[in-house]
Motif scaffolding. Structure first.
Motif, mmCIF file in Angstrom:
data_model
loop_
_atom_site.group_PDB
_atom_site.id
_atom_site.type_symbol
_atom_site.label_atom_id
_atom_site.label_comp_id
_atom_site.label_asym_id
_atom_site.label_seq_id
_atom_site.Cartn_x
_atom_site.Cartn_y
_atom_site.Cartn_z
ATOM 1 N N ASP A 227 -14.362 -29.428 37.732
ATOM 2 C CA ASP A 227 -15.595 -28.885 38.456
ATOM 3 C C ASP A 227 -15.775 -29.970 39.324
ATOM 4 O O ASP A 227 -16.635 -29.468 40.296
ATOM 5 N N TYR A 256 -8.247 -24.381 54.874
ATOM 6 C CA TYR A 256 -9.495 -23.732 55.177
ATOM 7 C C TYR A 256 -9.593 -23.705 56.728
ATOM 8 O O TYR A 256 -10.420 -23.449 57.358
ATOM 9 N N ASP A 259 -12.766 -24.562 59.412
ATOM 10 C CA ASP A 259 -14.009 -24.945 58.718
ATOM 11 C C ASP A 259 -14.242 -26.126 58.610
ATOM 12 O O ASP A 259 -13.385 -27.213 58.267
ATOM 13 N N SER A 287 -21.519 -30.007 50.304
ATOM 14 C CA SER A 287 -21.495 -28.613 49.848
ATOM 15 C C SER A 287 -19.844 -28.348 49.833
ATOM 16 O O SER A 287 -19.275 -27.944 50.773
ATOM 17 N N PRO A 289 -16.097 -26.603 49.349
ATOM 18 C CA PRO A 289 -15.581 -25.291 49.182
ATOM 19 C C PRO A 289 -15.318 -24.601 47.958
ATOM 20 O O PRO A 289 -15.635 -25.435 46.792
ATOM 21 N N LYS A 290 -15.711 -23.108 47.819
ATOM 22 C CA LYS A 290 -15.900 -22.712 46.355
ATOM 23 C C LYS A 290 -14.400 -22.762 45.560
ATOM 24 O O LYS A 290 -14.410 -22.919 44.488
ATOM 25 N N VAL A 291 -13.201 -23.130 46.153
ATOM 26 C CA VAL A 291 -11.960 -23.303 45.459
ATOM 27 C C VAL A 291 -11.225 -24.473 46.132
ATOM 28 O O VAL A 291 -11.080 -24.559 47.469
#
Length: 360
Positions: A227, A256, A259, A287, A289-291
């Motif tokens: 994580d 991405y 971005d 912050s 990225p989600k993945v």
């Protein structure tokens, strides 16, 4: 005469009429940054090694599995010969006998010490008796010197033997402990061996299949946090002195597209990579990225300086690093911040100065 005066003016207009690009310096916000390549890696990523040689019996996890600290990862069948264990056991027995038993080494030194102690006592009695007689003017000087010499020699001999005995005893004790350690190691090596995870994380790679040979020199798996990811960045050696902890970095990843992600410099490695002539640094997402996946690549720009209302010119108008071409000729300037396109001018010209593009 009037016609003659008009000719130079006409030539000037023609000269000026050639496609001469003219710009003026402009005031704008100036940002200087350092470029770097980017690779994403899990935090605390480490390669797993086996403590023994053998054959991989079974992988107890699969790539992508989450594991807890101490959880078994794989099982190895040890192929070390049991003869090593028997030899280690015999070495322990021999070292123990030398240290604690009636072995000849210490016993012989002890016998020599007992004999030396008897000589010491006899020479001591003779010397002090002769010394008392000599004080009373009885006996010869030769007898006194002889007994004194014998006493000193026996004293030294006893001390030397005592030192030899203590040193030998310590050496034998050390040899016994070393033999015990070797025996314990050999016992471990004769058993099947299970490799455990050192952290809570994810199995990112398994390098061996069941039935393959396992060596203590080759990694057998890779485990890291699932994580938390870090950004590994490679910076050219000419730029590393500009980098400091906490600087802001703007990251783009191929996965991405356009971005942009903000990050902070968290670690600077002090050693240069000789092959690439770069320094490695690390950054953390503000912050993320989600993945994210290990090995994702991209680019980064580390912001090393920012300044409002800087007088700037296009970088292509700078000549030899500190000159510009104006309508009045070449002028030396002092420069400040730089980026890929523009350079800050600290002195030498103003925003009203006309700049001509350098001739190729």
């Amino acid at each position: 005469m009037l016609f003659k005066k008009a000719i130079p003016c006409l030539l000037l207009l023609v000269s000026c009429g050639k496609n001469q690009e003219i710009v003026h310096p402009v005031e704008t916000k100036m940002t200087e940054s350092v470029y770097s390549s980017v690779t994403i890696q899990p935090d605390s990523l480490y390669k797993v090694y086996s403590a023994v040689n053998g054959i991989l019996d079974i992988n107890l996890v699969e790539e992508g599995d989450l594991v807890k600290k101490g959880a078994p990862i794989l099982q190895i069948i040890n192929t070390s010969p049991k003869l090593n264990t028997e030899n280690a056991r015999l070495n322990v027995k021999l070292a123990q006998e030398k240290y604690q038993g009636n072995y000849a080494i210490l016993r012989d030194i002890q016998d020599e010490m007992n004999a030396a102690r008897l000589r010491y006592r006899n020479d001591s009695i003779n010397f002090f008796r002769q010394e008392n007689l000599w004080k009373q003017k009885i006996g010869s000087k030769l007898e006194y010197d002889t007994k004194k010499l014998n006493f000193e020699l026996s004293t030294n001999q006893l001390q030397l033997l005592q030192t030899k005995y203590n040193r030998t005893k310590n050496e034998l004790k050390t040899q016994l402990e070393q033999a015990k350690n070797s025996y314990r190691t050999s016992l471990i090596n004769t058993e099947d061996f299970t490799v455990d995870s050192k952290i809570d994380g994810k199995v990112y790679a398994l390098f061996k299949n069941p039935g393959e040979l396992v060596s203590t020199m080759e990694p057998i798996a890779a485990i890291g946090k699932d994580d938390v990811f870090i950004i590994e960045m490679l910076v050219d050696e000419v730029d590393i002195v500009k980098i400091a902890l906490g600087l802001r970095a703007l990251i783009t990843l191929d996965a991405y597209g356009s971005d942009v992600f903000e990050a902070k410099i968290s670690k600077i490695y002090p050693r240069k990579e000789e092959r690439s002539q770069t320094f490695k640094i690390e950054a953390e997402f503000v912050s993320p990225p989600k993945v994210l996946y290990p090995g994702l690549s991209g680019e980064g720009n580390i912001v090393v300086a920012e300044k409002e209302n800087s007088l700037t010119i296009p970088k292509e108008y700078l000549i030899e690093g500190n000159k510009v071409r104006t309508s009045e000729g070449y002028v030396s300037v002092s420069i400040g911040l730089q980026n890929l396109d523009r350079v800050e001018i600290l002195s030498g010209i103003t925003k009203d100065t006309e700049l001509l593009k350098p001739e190729k």
